[in-house]
Design a protein around this motif. Structure first.
Motif, mmCIF file in Angstrom:
data_model
loop_
_atom_site.group_PDB
_atom_site.id
_atom_site.type_symbol
_atom_site.label_atom_id
_atom_site.label_comp_id
_atom_site.label_asym_id
_atom_site.label_seq_id
_atom_site.Cartn_x
_atom_site.Cartn_y
_atom_site.Cartn_z
ATOM 1 N N GLY A 1 0.786 -1.227 0.000
ATOM 2 C CA GLY A 1 0.000 0.000 0.000
ATOM 3 C C GLY A 1 0.810 1.264 0.000
ATOM 4 N N LEU A 2 0.197 2.302 0.567
ATOM 5 C CA LEU A 2 0.807 3.634 0.621
ATOM 6 C C LEU A 2 0.807 4.124 2.054
ATOM 7 N N ASP A 3 1.870 4.862 2.423
ATOM 8 C CA ASP A 3 1.941 5.451 3.754
ATOM 9 C C ASP A 3 2.344 6.924 3.646
ATOM 10 N N ARG B 1 -6.028 10.485 4.107
ATOM 11 C CA ARG B 1 -6.568 9.175 3.766
ATOM 12 C C ARG B 1 -7.337 9.174 2.434
ATOM 13 N N ILE B 2 -8.106 10.215 2.196
ATOM 14 C CA ILE B 2 -8.836 10.276 0.927
ATOM 15 C C ILE B 2 -7.853 10.362 -0.238
ATOM 16 N N LYS B 3 -6.823 11.180 -0.087
ATOM 17 C CA LYS B 3 -5.796 11.285 -1.125
ATOM 18 C C LYS B 3 -5.147 9.930 -1.374
ATOM 19 N N ALA B 4 -4.881 9.185 -0.304
ATOM 20 C CA ALA B 4 -4.264 7.863 -0.448
ATOM 21 C C ALA B 4 -5.178 6.900 -1.193
ATOM 22 N N VAL B 5 -6.460 6.897 -0.848
ATOM 23 C CA VAL B 5 -7.416 6.016 -1.531
ATOM 24 C C VAL B 5 -7.497 6.373 -3.006
ATOM 25 N N GLU B 6 -7.545 7.649 -3.310
ATOM 26 C CA GLU B 6 -7.619 8.069 -4.710
ATOM 27 C C GLU B 6 -6.373 7.642 -5.483
ATOM 28 N N LYS B 7 -5.209 7.706 -4.839
ATOM 29 C CA LYS B 7 -3.977 7.257 -5.497
ATOM 30 C C LYS B 7 -4.001 5.749 -5.735
ATOM 31 N N VAL B 8 -4.449 4.987 -4.731
ATOM 32 C CA VAL B 8 -4.538 3.536 -4.884
ATOM 33 C C VAL B 8 -5.464 3.183 -6.046
ATOM 34 N N HIS C 1 -8.396 -0.644 6.231
ATOM 35 C CA HIS C 1 -8.460 0.484 7.170
ATOM 36 C C HIS C 1 -9.464 1.529 6.688
ATOM 37 N N THR C 2 -10.502 1.056 5.995
ATOM 38 C CA THR C 2 -11.565 1.942 5.536
ATOM 39 C C THR C 2 -12.436 2.363 6.716
ATOM 40 N N SER C 3 -12.833 3.635 6.725
ATOM 41 C CA SER C 3 -13.725 4.147 7.768
ATOM 42 C C SER C 3 -14.691 5.148 7.139
ATOM 43 N N SER C 4 -15.355 5.928 7.968
ATOM 44 C CA SER C 4 -16.399 6.823 7.482
ATOM 45 C C SER C 4 -15.881 7.848 6.474
ATOM 46 N N ASP C 5 -14.611 8.200 6.571
ATOM 47 C CA ASP C 5 -14.051 9.211 5.665
ATOM 48 C C ASP C 5 -13.754 8.672 4.276
ATOM 49 N N THR C 6 -13.575 7.367 4.162
ATOM 50 C CA THR C 6 -13.149 6.793 2.879
ATOM 51 C C THR C 6 -14.124 5.770 2.299
ATOM 52 N N ILE C 7 -15.129 5.356 3.049
ATOM 53 C CA ILE C 7 -15.986 4.249 2.596
ATOM 54 C C ILE C 7 -16.679 4.557 1.275
ATOM 55 N N ASP C 8 -17.136 5.799 1.070
ATOM 56 C CA ASP C 8 -17.829 6.122 -0.181
ATOM 57 C C ASP C 8 -16.890 6.026 -1.376
ATOM 58 N N TYR C 9 -15.647 6.462 -1.211
ATOM 59 C CA TYR C 9 -14.667 6.391 -2.298
ATOM 60 C C TYR C 9 -14.361 4.937 -2.666
ATOM 61 N N VAL C 10 -14.217 4.102 -1.643
ATOM 62 C CA VAL C 10 -13.926 2.683 -1.890
ATOM 63 C C VAL C 10 -15.110 2.013 -2.571
ATOM 64 N N ASN C 11 -16.311 2.237 -2.058
ATOM 65 C CA ASN C 11 -17.494 1.622 -2.658
ATOM 66 C C ASN C 11 -17.707 2.083 -4.093
#
Length: 254
Positions: free
Chosen positions: A105-107, A140-147, A165-175
């Protein structure tokens, strides 16, 4: 509920008493993700991969738990000569010693991390195996978008891409990407109450403890979450998906 699956653990760090409790709590399958903090030499990770296969599978079997090994280069333990590890990872997949790639992943989201992730996703695509992807505690949103961008660029099957490590801030982006939400039940990311509050968003995810001795985690996070969801009246079919069926489908665990 029986036949629980913990979709992301570092249970090789745990003492015998914790493994025993996991078995007693009806956890029958766990994913062992490779991770050696601050590893600087490729030999360290090569030895770690073999340790997972040769030692820790047997340790978990003593407590009625089947271990499913994922190997990979975590962004926090990337040796300078990391490219030499790529054929090693391929060999583990080809020999069926490992059934997936992770934790990767990304850190810090450096260019090197992006390259390391991309090369490992290419292996997953080639061998048609799932991947568990770490995202950091910041940006975290930036990381999800990069992934998501990296995965699209190499034409990764998003049905095999677990963004953990998805949570309320990223769940919509992942889905929205059609990737699989990895639900690490640990502070401050996610707790059972948050899952109940947005069960429609989380129901396609895979529960896990991310248990290790280095962080504030609970090896019984999955069965405790199941119990909480039962108490709150969540449908049995949804609980079964979160705690077993979704992971079995994505990771091909029988």
């Amino acid at each position: 509920m029986d036949n629980l699956v913990d979709s992301h653990t570092h249970a090789y760090m745990l003492p015998k008493k914790d493994l025993e409790l996991m078995g007693l709590a009806k956890i029958v399958d766990v994913v062992l993700c490779s991770f050696v903090p601050l590893a600087k030499h490729i030999e360290t990770l090569i030895d770690h991969f073999e340790e997972l296969y040769s030692i820790h599978c047997k340790r978990l079997e003593e407590f009625g738990i089947n271990a499913h090994i994922f190997v990979g280069i975590h962004p926090r333990c990337t040796p300078p000569e990391w490219k030499k590890l790529l054929p090693v990872i391929e060999n583990y997949i080809e020999s069926s010693k490992a059934v997936g790639i992770g934790e990767v992943g990304l850190d810090s989201m450096s260019k090197t991390e992006e390259e390391v992730l991309s090369e490992q996703l290419k292996i997953a695509r080639e061998y048609d195996v799932p991947v568990i992807v770490h995202i950091p505690m910041v940006e975290r949103i930036k990381a999800v978008e990069k992934v998501i961008s990296i995965a699209k660029s190499i034409e990764m099957d998003f049905g095999k891409l677990v963004i953990d490590h998805t949570s309320s801030d990223t769940i919509d982006y992942v889905n929205d990407s059609n990737a699989v939400p990895g639900l690490s039940v640990k502070p401050p990311l996610l707790d059972p109450a948050k899952i109940v509050e947005n069960i429609d968003k989380y129901c396609g995810g895979v529960l896990n403890s991310d248990c290790a001795t280095l962080t504030d985690t609970d090896p019984l996070a999955v069965p405790k979450t199941v119990k909480y969801l039962e108490i709150k009246g969540i449908e049995k079919s949804i609980i079964e998906k979160l705690a077993s069926l979704n992971t079995r489908k994505v990771f091909r665990i029988k």
